[in-house]
Motif scaffolding. Sequence first.
Motif, PDB file in Angstrom:
ATOM      1  N   THR A 151       7.477  -7.271   6.508  1.00  0.00           N
ATOM      2  CA  THR A 151       6.380  -6.519   7.147  1.00  0.00           C
ATOM      3  C   THR A 151       6.859  -5.098   7.465  1.00  0.00           C
ATOM      4  OG1 THR A 151       7.062  -7.109   9.385  1.00  0.00           O
ATOM      5  CG2 THR A 151       5.542  -8.631   8.277  1.00  0.00           C
ATOM      6  N   SER A 152       5.891  -4.207   7.744  1.00  0.00           N
ATOM      7  CA  SER A 152       6.311  -2.837   8.070  1.00  0.00           C
ATOM      8  C   SER A 152       7.097  -2.803   9.384  1.00  0.00           C
ATOM      9  CB  SER A 152       5.120  -1.879   8.099  1.00  0.00           C
ATOM     10  OG  SER A 152       4.089  -2.451   8.815  1.00  0.00           O
ATOM     11  N   GLN A 177      10.316   6.847   2.409  1.00  0.00           N
ATOM     12  CA  GLN A 177       9.179   7.016   3.326  1.00  0.00           C
ATOM     13  C   GLN A 177       7.936   7.470   2.551  1.00  0.00           C
ATOM     14  OE1 GLN A 177       9.326   6.586   7.128  1.00  0.00           O
ATOM     15  NE2 GLN A 177      10.713   5.188   6.088  1.00  0.00           N
ATOM     16  N   THR A 227       9.928  -2.222  -2.103  1.00  0.00           N
ATOM     17  CA  THR A 227      10.169  -2.265  -0.651  1.00  0.00           C
ATOM     18  C   THR A 227      11.302  -1.320  -0.259  1.00  0.00           C
ATOM     19  OG1 THR A 227       9.371  -4.521  -0.506  1.00  0.00           O
ATOM     20  CG2 THR A 227      10.786  -3.788   1.283  1.00  0.00           C
ATOM     21  N   ASN A 250       4.353   6.062   0.211  1.00  0.00           N
ATOM     22  CA  ASN A 250       3.441   4.934   0.030  1.00  0.00           C
ATOM     23  C   ASN A 250       3.149   4.632  -1.425  1.00  0.00           C
ATOM     24  OD1 ASN A 250       3.034   4.181   2.701  1.00  0.00           O
ATOM     25  ND2 ASN A 250       1.664   5.934   3.004  1.00  0.00           N
ATOM     26  N   LYS A 272      10.141   2.464  -0.949  1.00  0.00           N
ATOM     27  CA  LYS A 272       9.182   3.031   0.012  1.00  0.00           C
ATOM     28  C   LYS A 272       9.839   3.220   1.372  1.00  0.00           C
ATOM     29  CE  LYS A 272       5.421   0.569  -2.011  1.00  0.00           C
ATOM     30  NZ  LYS A 272       4.366  -0.382  -1.756  1.00  0.00           N
ATOM     31  N   ALA A 273      10.708   2.271   1.740  1.00  0.00           N
ATOM     32  CA  ALA A 273      11.361   2.360   3.056  1.00  0.00           C
ATOM     33  C   ALA A 273      12.289   3.575   3.111  1.00  0.00           C
ATOM     34  CB  ALA A 273      12.143   1.079   3.335  1.00  0.00           C
TER      35      ALA A 273
END
Length: 217
Positions: free
Chosen positions: A125-126, A161, A154, A163, A157-158
């Motif tokens: 999850t975020s 940063q 995952t 989308n 994107k993490a």
Amino acid sequence: MNSCRLMEWLSEMGETDIWDEPMSIQAVQKSNVVTLQELRALMEQVDSPLKQCATNMVFGVGNEHANVLLLGEAPGAEEDKQGLPFVGQSGQLLDKMLAAIGLDRSMVYITNILPWRPPGNRTPTSEEIALFLPYVLKHISIISPKIVVCLGGTATKALLQKNDGIVRLRGRWTKVEGMSARVIATFHPAYLLRSPSQKREAWIDFLQIKSALASIN
Ligand code: URA
């Protein structure tokens, strides 16, 4: 209901304040942690419901002086059992991808965004990503690699940063603020096992890593 299922249920209901506030990136960066052992000890104290569901914390493995750090998503069932990253089926494919550009595990360092397996291998999850990102950044700064390879959407994107999806983000060198390493994203080996036709794109990404390494060495 066991404590793992209860935590998952509360989490699904939006009850995210049942565990500690995430330590900020600045707080982790400024902490006294300078070694991997100290970081591991700090992470073992993180209050996450994931811990209740997992068997082992999966920290990281490999050459602590590596030029290349590979960043995955989260442990799967086999990794949870052994306490080591990428030891299951996708790890076997990762080994072949590394071998194709002349690397093996003794030459790289491998870790994940999450150190505990999400129940049933669900996507992190975020909130979970936000909780562990400061520790990931610290982990990267301790290893101090020249190249960081994000494996899958995952991790990408993490770290970046962003989308956008992995199809858009892969195969391009990027800088992350405050990080000296160059960052490149590619497909996750588990995705390549499901979609072998994408191996051609991953190969192009790995060739970029090979040539970047050649210019370092
Ligand atoms: N997938 C990951 O992202 N990491 C692992 O360690 C294993 C599978």
